[in-house]
Motif scaffolding. Structure first.
Motif, PDB file in Angstrom:
ATOM      1  N   CYS A 288     -28.964   7.344   0.494  1.00  0.00           N
ATOM      2  CA  CYS A 288     -28.546   6.415   1.554  1.00  0.00           C
ATOM      3  C   CYS A 288     -27.958   7.164   2.746  1.00  0.00           C
ATOM      4  N   LEU A 289     -27.288   8.280   2.468  1.00  0.00           N
ATOM      5  CA  LEU A 289     -26.742   9.090   3.559  1.00  0.00           C
ATOM      6  C   LEU A 289     -27.863   9.665   4.417  1.00  0.00           C
ATOM      7  N   PHE A 290     -28.902  10.183   3.781  1.00  0.00           N
ATOM      8  CA  PHE A 290     -30.048  10.681   4.539  1.00  0.00           C
ATOM      9  C   PHE A 290     -30.662   9.561   5.386  1.00  0.00           C
ATOM     10  N   GLY A 291     -30.733   8.344   4.811  1.00  0.00           N
ATOM     11  CA  GLY A 291     -31.275   7.236   5.583  1.00  0.00           C
ATOM     12  C   GLY A 291     -30.436   6.917   6.798  1.00  0.00           C
ATOM     13  N   THR A 292     -29.116   7.033   6.668  1.00  0.00           N
ATOM     14  CA  THR A 292     -28.216   6.737   7.776  1.00  0.00           C
ATOM     15  C   THR A 292     -28.342   7.743   8.907  1.00  0.00           C
ATOM     16  N   VAL A 293     -28.564   9.013   8.554  1.00  0.00           N
ATOM     17  CA  VAL A 293     -28.616  10.059   9.589  1.00  0.00           C
ATOM     18  C   VAL A 293     -30.023  10.257  10.150  1.00  0.00           C
ATOM     19  N   GLY A 294     -30.991   9.436   9.718  1.00  0.00           N
ATOM     20  CA  GLY A 294     -32.307   9.472  10.335  1.00  0.00           C
ATOM     21  C   GLY A 294     -33.365  10.225   9.569  1.00  0.00           C
ATOM     22  N   LEU A 296     -35.617   9.685   6.910  1.00  0.00           N
ATOM     23  CA  LEU A 296     -36.139   8.637   6.042  1.00  0.00           C
ATOM     24  C   LEU A 296     -36.860   9.192   4.824  1.00  0.00           C
ATOM     25  N   ASP A 297     -37.698  10.199   4.988  1.00  0.00           N
ATOM     26  CA  ASP A 297     -38.486  10.711   3.868  1.00  0.00           C
ATOM     27  C   ASP A 297     -37.585  11.252   2.760  1.00  0.00           C
ATOM     28  N   ARG A 298     -36.553  12.006   3.129  1.00  0.00           N
ATOM     29  CA  ARG A 298     -35.625  12.532   2.121  1.00  0.00           C
ATOM     30  C   ARG A 298     -34.838  11.400   1.477  1.00  0.00           C
ATOM     31  N   CYS A 299     -34.517  10.391   2.255  1.00  0.00           N
ATOM     32  CA  CYS A 299     -33.837   9.199   1.742  1.00  0.00           C
ATOM     33  C   CYS A 299     -34.674   8.531   0.658  1.00  0.00           C
ATOM     34  N   LEU A 300     -35.939   8.239   0.954  1.00  0.00           N
ATOM     35  CA  LEU A 300     -36.799   7.530   0.014  1.00  0.00           C
ATOM     36  C   LEU A 300     -37.071   8.360  -1.229  1.00  0.00           C
ATOM     37  N   GLU A 301     -37.164   9.667  -1.066  1.00  0.00           N
ATOM     38  CA  GLU A 301     -37.408  10.544  -2.210  1.00  0.00           C
ATOM     39  C   GLU A 301     -36.255  10.472  -3.216  1.00  0.00           C
ATOM     40  N   LEU A 302     -35.018  10.574  -2.724  1.00  0.00           N
ATOM     41  CA  LEU A 302     -33.869  10.543  -3.624  1.00  0.00           C
ATOM     42  C   LEU A 302     -33.677   9.158  -4.251  1.00  0.00           C
ATOM     43  N   ASN A 327     -37.067   1.119   4.810  1.00  0.00           N
ATOM     44  CA  ASN A 327     -38.396   1.024   5.420  1.00  0.00           C
ATOM     45  C   ASN A 327     -38.415  -0.037   6.516  1.00  0.00           C
ATOM     46  N   ALA A 328     -37.767  -1.177   6.252  1.00  0.00           N
ATOM     47  CA  ALA A 328     -37.737  -2.243   7.255  1.00  0.00           C
ATOM     48  C   ALA A 328     -36.958  -1.814   8.492  1.00  0.00           C
ATOM     49  N   LEU A 329     -35.790  -1.191   8.281  1.00  0.00           N
ATOM     50  CA  LEU A 329     -34.962  -0.761   9.405  1.00  0.00           C
ATOM     51  C   LEU A 329     -35.644   0.306  10.254  1.00  0.00           C
ATOM     52  N   TYR A 330     -36.510   1.091   9.627  1.00  0.00           N
ATOM     53  CA  TYR A 330     -37.214   2.156  10.347  1.00  0.00           C
ATOM     54  C   TYR A 330     -38.562   1.688  10.898  1.00  0.00           C
ATOM     55  N   GLY A 331     -38.807   0.380  10.855  1.00  0.00           N
ATOM     56  CA  GLY A 331     -40.021  -0.147  11.467  1.00  0.00           C
ATOM     57  C   GLY A 331     -41.264   0.044  10.634  1.00  0.00           C
ATOM     58  N   ARG A 332     -41.138  -0.024   9.287  1.00  0.00           N
ATOM     59  CA  ARG A 332     -42.299   0.110   8.402  1.00  0.00           C
ATOM     60  C   ARG A 332     -42.378  -1.140   7.524  1.00  0.00           C
ATOM     61  N   PRO A 333     -42.762  -2.279   8.117  1.00  0.00           N
ATOM     62  CA  PRO A 333     -42.697  -3.559   7.399  1.00  0.00           C
ATOM     63  C   PRO A 333     -43.656  -3.667   6.216  1.00  0.00           C
ATOM     64  N   ASP A 334     -44.832  -3.031   6.293  1.00  0.00           N
ATOM     65  CA  ASP A 334     -45.792  -3.155   5.194  1.00  0.00           C
ATOM     66  C   ASP A 334     -45.254  -2.509   3.923  1.00  0.00           C
ATOM     67  N   GLU A 335     -44.703  -1.299   4.062  1.00  0.00           N
ATOM     68  CA  GLU A 335     -44.119  -0.631   2.895  1.00  0.00           C
ATOM     69  C   GLU A 335     -42.923  -1.423   2.362  1.00  0.00           C
ATOM     70  N   ALA A 336     -42.130  -1.952   3.292  1.00  0.00           N
ATOM     71  CA  ALA A 336     -40.947  -2.727   2.891  1.00  0.00           C
ATOM     72  C   ALA A 336     -41.344  -3.974   2.112  1.00  0.00           C
TER      73      ALA A 336
END
Length: 448
Positions: A288-294, A296-302, A327-336
């Motif tokens: 979640c920390l990786f997701g907060t700092v931008g 995304l890929d490392r966030c989703l992996e963990l 995924n939704a917050l980063y503009g990837r609605p299909d994956e979300a």
């Protein structure tokens, strides 16, 4: 302790205990079977002697309960091995090196007959409430709310007469605790301060409420100060919980390097335990920390690794929820959208306030990106759930999303009111925009 590896217990329907070689083991009393069920459900924290006594011998006096618990634990050790159960802070837990798998650990293999049939009382009812969406017919929302109301009534009674028992009930019933509104929880925690037991846990819960109410700097300091006492009490989950909440507060103040250092510390401490739960929680925190700092890929992996590590289905589904949200917050609605199906269903079945608010918000963000003309109903539902849950960290982006959806419908005045309210909340909390906030504003809301 290799000779103790591979024990198995069936807790649904007819109780069965099998040794590592597969043969069926008979227990001298049903109470020992109940003890196995309780210890299996509380592998990380352990269970206080008081909670064990009240769960298994509610009709006896406190002194007789203590004697019965002591005798039952001795009997269990004689069956499983003397090192299978260890003393833990005024209670007992299964040792880290002892492996006992139960059908609670395998949500894909439901059993008929319900959880530990024949055992009655608050503890067993609370577990049935928590797991019935996986194993039994769904309980109506009205019945769930009635159970939460009754639970609050019991807590208030013991808060006045036996605060230690109240704290034990709160700690051993997380599913019911999650359903309690924040203002009620705050009142109950005030009563809990009278108890001499579980003070680190009580302080942790109070700090969570401080974060939710918006006093970010105070809460961040409070959580960091809780890590060392939790370590001294060997309360690993409180260590990781404090690290998670410190990360939330630190990120809201753009203290990303310090949050990363605490996240790494939590991972290092969790790696010392053989239990998968703390390790998964620590990985979730850093993801979640990786997701907060931008990142995304490392966030989703963990988060994916954490999802695979969790044994409890609710925890595992929560990781899908976080992956869908990022995924939704980063503009990837299909994956979300693909990831949200199970969390959205579970949130509405189990009544988990955070999951309900988060999944409603994620669904609204997805619809806003894919069909803005039809997004307003979902956005309004998300805003309603955020208001009910009462957490400003969900409410602020929900207000921003509602503002943009209302603008699309031409309702400019209400849209401006919502956006002004979100800014007031953000300013009152001293919350600068994180990298994730900026991405959400630019990619989803199309704000400059």
């Amino acid at each position: 302790m290799d000779e103790m590896a591979g024990w198995r217990a069936n807790l649904f329907g007819r109780f069965e205990l099998r040794a590592h070689d597969g043969h069926l083991v008979a227990l001298p009393t049903r109470k020992v079977a109940g003890l196995i069920a309780i210890l299996s459900r509380n592998r990380c924290y352990g269970v206080s002697r008081q909670v064990l006594g009240q769960a298994l011998w509610p009709e006896l006096s406190s002194e007789k309960q203590r004697n019965c618990v002591k005798q039952a634990v001795a009997t269990l050790r004689s069956v499983l091995g003397k090192e299978s159960v260890e003393s833990s802070g005024g209670g007992y837990r299964f040792a880290d090196g002892f492996l006992l798998l139960t059908d609670l650990d395998e949500p894909s293999s439901p059993r008929e007959g319900g959880f530990m049939p024949g055992f009655e009382g608050e503890w067993f009812d609370a577990v049935r409430f928590e797991v019935d969406d996986r194993y039994e017919p769904k309980v109506a929302a009205e019945a769930r709310q009635s159970m939460i109301d009754n639970f609050v009534g019991l807590l208030e009674y013991y808060g006045e007469h036996d605060p230690s028992r109240m704290v034990g009930m709160m700690r051993e019933s997380p599913a019911l605790l999650f359903g309690i509104p924040m203002h009620v929880k705050q009142r109950l925690l005030g009563m809990a301060e009278k108890s001499r037991d579980h003070q680190t846990w009580v302080a942790f819960q109070q700090a969570e409420l401080i974060v939710a109410s918006g006093s970010v700097r105070l809460a961040t300091k409070r959580f960091k100060s809780l890590i060392e006492p939790a370590l001294q009490e060997k309360d690993l989950l409180s260590v990781i919980g404090a690290a998670i909440q410190f990360r939330v507060g630190a990120c809201l103040q753009n203290q990303f390097e310090e949050a990363m250092a605490v996240a790494d510390f939590a991972i290092a401490e969790a790696s010392k335990s053989r239990s998968k739960g703390p390790q998964a929680s620590a990985l979730q925190n850093k993801g979640c920390l990786f997701g907060t700092v931008g990142e995304l890929d490392r966030c989703l992996e963990l988060l994916s690794v954490a999802e695979q590590s969790y044994r409890d289905r609710i925890d595992s589904v929560s990781m899908q929820m976080f992956r869908a949200l990022f995924n939704a917050l980063y503009g990837r609605p299909d994956e979300a959208q693909k990831l949200l199906v199970a969390p959205y269903k579970v949130a509405r079945e189990c009544g988990h306030g955070f999951m309900k608010a988060s999944t409603a918000f994620t669904a609204a963000v997805i619809r806003f990106q894919t069909d803005r003309s039809d997004a307003l109903p979902l956005v309004q539902e998300a805003l309603k759930e955020a208001e009910i849950f009462g957490n400003a960290h969900i409410l602020i982006p929900a207000l921003e999303l509602a503002s943009q959806a209302l603008r699309s419908e031409g309702e400019m005045r209400v849209a401006q009111d919502h956006f002004a309210r979100s800014n007031r909340l953000r300013n009152s909390m001293g919350m600068p925009l994180t990298p994730m906030d900026k991405i959400f504003r630019s990619r989803v809301l199309a704000l400059s």
